[in-house]
Design a protein around this motif. Sequence first.
Motif, short mmCIF file in Angstrom:
data_model
loop_
_atom_site.label_atom_id
_atom_site.label_comp_id
_atom_site.label_asym_id
_atom_site.label_seq_id
_atom_site.Cartn_x
_atom_site.Cartn_y
_atom_site.Cartn_z
N PHE A 355 0.81 -1.22 0.00
CA PHE A 355 0.00 0.00 0.00
C PHE A 355 0.85 1.28 0.00
O PHE A 355 0.39 2.33 0.46
N LEU A 356 2.05 1.17 -0.53
CA LEU A 356 2.92 2.34 -0.72
C LEU A 356 3.17 2.54 -2.21
O LEU A 356 3.21 1.56 -2.97
N PRO A 357 3.35 3.78 -2.65
CA PRO A 357 3.79 3.98 -4.04
C PRO A 357 5.17 3.35 -4.23
O PRO A 357 5.98 3.30 -3.29
N HIS A 358 5.43 2.90 -5.43
CA HIS A 358 6.71 2.27 -5.73
C HIS A 358 7.48 3.06 -6.78
O HIS A 358 6.91 3.43 -7.81
N VAL A 359 8.74 3.28 -6.49
CA VAL A 359 9.69 3.76 -7.50
C VAL A 359 10.67 2.64 -7.74
O VAL A 359 11.26 2.10 -6.78
N HIS A 360 10.83 2.26 -8.99
CA HIS A 360 11.79 1.22 -9.36
C HIS A 360 12.87 1.84 -10.24
O HIS A 360 12.57 2.63 -11.14
N LEU A 361 14.11 1.47 -9.98
CA LEU A 361 15.24 1.89 -10.81
C LEU A 361 15.97 0.62 -11.24
O LEU A 361 17.08 0.33 -10.79
N PRO A 362 15.36 -0.18 -12.13
CA PRO A 362 15.87 -1.52 -12.42
C PRO A 362 17.12 -1.57 -13.29
O PRO A 362 17.76 -2.61 -13.39
N ALA A 363 17.45 -0.46 -13.95
CA ALA A 363 18.62 -0.43 -14.83
C ALA A 363 19.06 1.02 -14.97
O ALA A 363 18.26 1.94 -14.78
N PRO A 364 20.34 1.26 -15.28
CA PRO A 364 20.81 2.63 -15.44
C PRO A 364 19.98 3.38 -16.50
O PRO A 364 19.75 2.87 -17.59
N GLY A 365 19.52 4.55 -16.14
CA GLY A 365 18.77 5.37 -17.08
C GLY A 365 17.31 5.01 -17.20
O GLY A 365 16.60 5.61 -18.02
N LEU A 366 16.81 4.07 -16.41
CA LEU A 366 15.41 3.68 -16.46
C LEU A 366 14.78 3.87 -15.08
O LEU A 366 15.29 3.38 -14.08
N ALA A 367 13.67 4.58 -15.04
CA ALA A 367 12.91 4.79 -13.80
C ALA A 367 11.46 4.39 -14.04
O ALA A 367 10.93 4.53 -15.15
N ILE A 368 10.83 3.89 -13.00
CA ILE A 368 9.43 3.46 -13.06
C ILE A 368 8.75 3.98 -11.80
O ILE A 368 9.32 3.91 -10.70
N ALA A 369 7.54 4.51 -11.94
CA ALA A 369 6.77 4.95 -10.77
C ALA A 369 5.32 4.54 -10.95
O ALA A 369 4.73 4.75 -12.01
N LEU A 370 4.74 3.97 -9.89
CA LEU A 370 3.33 3.54 -9.94
C LEU A 370 2.86 3.17 -8.55
O LEU A 370 3.62 3.14 -7.60
N GLY A 371 1.55 2.92 -8.44
CA GLY A 371 0.99 2.38 -7.22
C GLY A 371 0.62 3.43 -6.19
O GLY A 371 1.10 3.40 -5.06
N TYR A 372 -0.28 4.34 -6.54
CA TYR A 372 -0.63 5.43 -5.62
C TYR A 372 -1.79 5.07 -4.70
O TYR A 372 -2.14 5.87 -3.83
N ASN A 373 -2.38 3.92 -4.88
CA ASN A 373 -3.34 3.36 -3.91
C ASN A 373 -4.47 4.33 -3.58
O ASN A 373 -4.88 4.47 -2.43
N GLY A 374 -4.97 5.02 -4.60
CA GLY A 374 -6.10 5.91 -4.40
C GLY A 374 -5.75 7.34 -4.07
O GLY A 374 -6.66 8.15 -3.86
N ARG A 375 -4.47 7.69 -4.02
CA ARG A 375 -4.05 9.07 -3.74
C ARG A 375 -3.34 9.67 -4.96
O ARG A 375 -2.42 10.48 -4.84
N GLY A 376 -3.81 9.32 -6.15
CA GLY A 376 -3.04 9.59 -7.35
C GLY A 376 -2.92 11.03 -7.76
O GLY A 376 -1.90 11.42 -8.33
N VAL A 377 -3.93 11.88 -7.52
CA VAL A 377 -3.83 13.25 -8.02
C VAL A 377 -2.64 13.97 -7.40
O VAL A 377 -1.77 14.50 -8.09
N ALA A 378 -2.59 13.97 -6.07
CA ALA A 378 -1.50 14.67 -5.39
C ALA A 378 -0.19 13.92 -5.47
O ALA A 378 0.87 14.51 -5.74
N MET A 379 -0.23 12.59 -5.24
CA MET A 379 1.02 11.85 -5.17
C MET A 379 1.67 11.67 -6.53
O MET A 379 2.90 11.76 -6.66
N ALA A 380 0.90 11.41 -7.59
CA ALA A 380 1.50 11.26 -8.91
C ALA A 380 2.13 12.57 -9.38
O ALA A 380 3.21 12.58 -9.97
N THR A 381 1.47 13.68 -9.11
CA THR A 381 2.05 14.99 -9.45
C THR A 381 3.36 15.18 -8.71
O THR A 381 4.36 15.64 -9.30
N THR A 382 3.38 14.84 -7.43
CA THR A 382 4.58 15.02 -6.61
C THR A 382 5.70 14.08 -7.05
O THR A 382 6.86 14.49 -7.16
N PHE A 383 5.36 12.83 -7.33
CA PHE A 383 6.39 11.91 -7.80
C PHE A 383 6.96 12.36 -9.14
O PHE A 383 8.15 12.21 -9.40
N GLY A 384 6.11 12.91 -10.01
CA GLY A 384 6.62 13.44 -11.27
C GLY A 384 7.66 14.52 -11.05
O GLY A 384 8.69 14.56 -11.75
#
Length: 432
Positions: A355-384
């Motif tokens: 139930f936490l947002p996830h940031v993945h850095l699986p390889a150099p130069g690659l980032a992944i962000a997802l999983g805002y669990n219903g708090r996407g407007v504020a948290m996705a903007t902030t993670f961006g």
Amino acid sequence: MNQRQTTSALPLPPSLWAATAEPPVPAPPLADSKAVDVAIVGAGFTGLSCALHLAQGGMSVCVIDANEPGWGASGRNGGQVIPGLKYDPDELLRRFGKEDGEAIVRMVGGAADNVFNLIERHRISCDATRNGWIQPTHSEKLIGVLHARARQWQARGAPVELLDRAQLAKRLGTHAYIGGWIDLRAGSVQPLSYARGLARAAIAHGVAIHGATRATKLEASESGWRIDTAHGPHIHARQVLLATNGYTDGLWPRLAQSLIAANSFIVATKPLPDEIGQHILPGRAVASDSRRLLLYFRRDAHGRFLMGGRGPFREPRDAADWAHLERAARLLYPQLKGVEYEYRWAGRVAITRDFLPHVHLPAPGLAIALGYNGRGVAMATTFGKHLAAHLAGVERGWPLPPASIEPIPLHALQRFYISAGVAWYALLDALS
């Protein structure tokens, strides 16, 4: 496939937001291969916020989406702008330690500020209001939990207030709840208009946004990364961000299996006449209650009443799939009996195992962000915003530690254990 093949995108699903949003931005399919500093897959809040912040820093950015900006959950959610995570500040300190925990608390506590600051700075027309978020409870057992939550934010200077039964009834216009709290940092937006406003601001700063452009392959190259698209052209980028959240597919191994893409359903009435609407959320705060299977509700800029909550895991088939929300609305507000519902729609919420947002850095130069669990407007903007600083090399480290990609066990059976979980949580809510 070759470049001469036609591109296609799914039409924007009907919803209140689709019917009332600001006009879409021009986002033509990618016509020719190109090279950029950063390529972003997914034109929702995360990708658009990141693109805008990167472009403001002078980097060249290309955003692609299989459909159009805001097509996914960013344009279908309830539009509630709520700071914080599912975990309270003290719990975040226990999980991550005092120094890292406080950094996370500061980041998530300022998430709503990031949204409203962007709206003001870029003059985004999206019916933004900042009248607070109320979390009420119907359970005597949970009043202490909610008040402890509020006091933890109060101790950090947040403008929050504890609410007793009478105060809550005055703010909500219903006597269905017995206590709760209000967070005045929060508010609401027309989410599709907000997504389109972010896209418009990003384009004005030089970002190339291409809809109807599905990424089919991602692989490392000598200069960074190469993204192939379904209709032919490709993108070379030094760095890549994947920001597909609840609509994640198989572009990166095991990623789609690391979350549950659960449907969230919403209904909206026609604009309410004053004699009915004046006592429903009179201060225009937004609300979501303390149930495990929570209900969330608000008014829109034209006086409609919206009610949202969980629904079937499958895609909706007819009005019966939303009937439980209309019943819930009548229980809270009996004056809604006989009121006509004008819109019904659904979108996918990305739920992670912890139930936490996830940031993945699986390889150099690659980032992944997802999983805002219903708090996407504020948290996705902030993670961006933070992802942009990371990709630009301005911000080293990350307030929320990067996570490894861990598939959820028996993920292929998700629709069955979601159904079982829904039944179990419904029982717990009834007993609490």
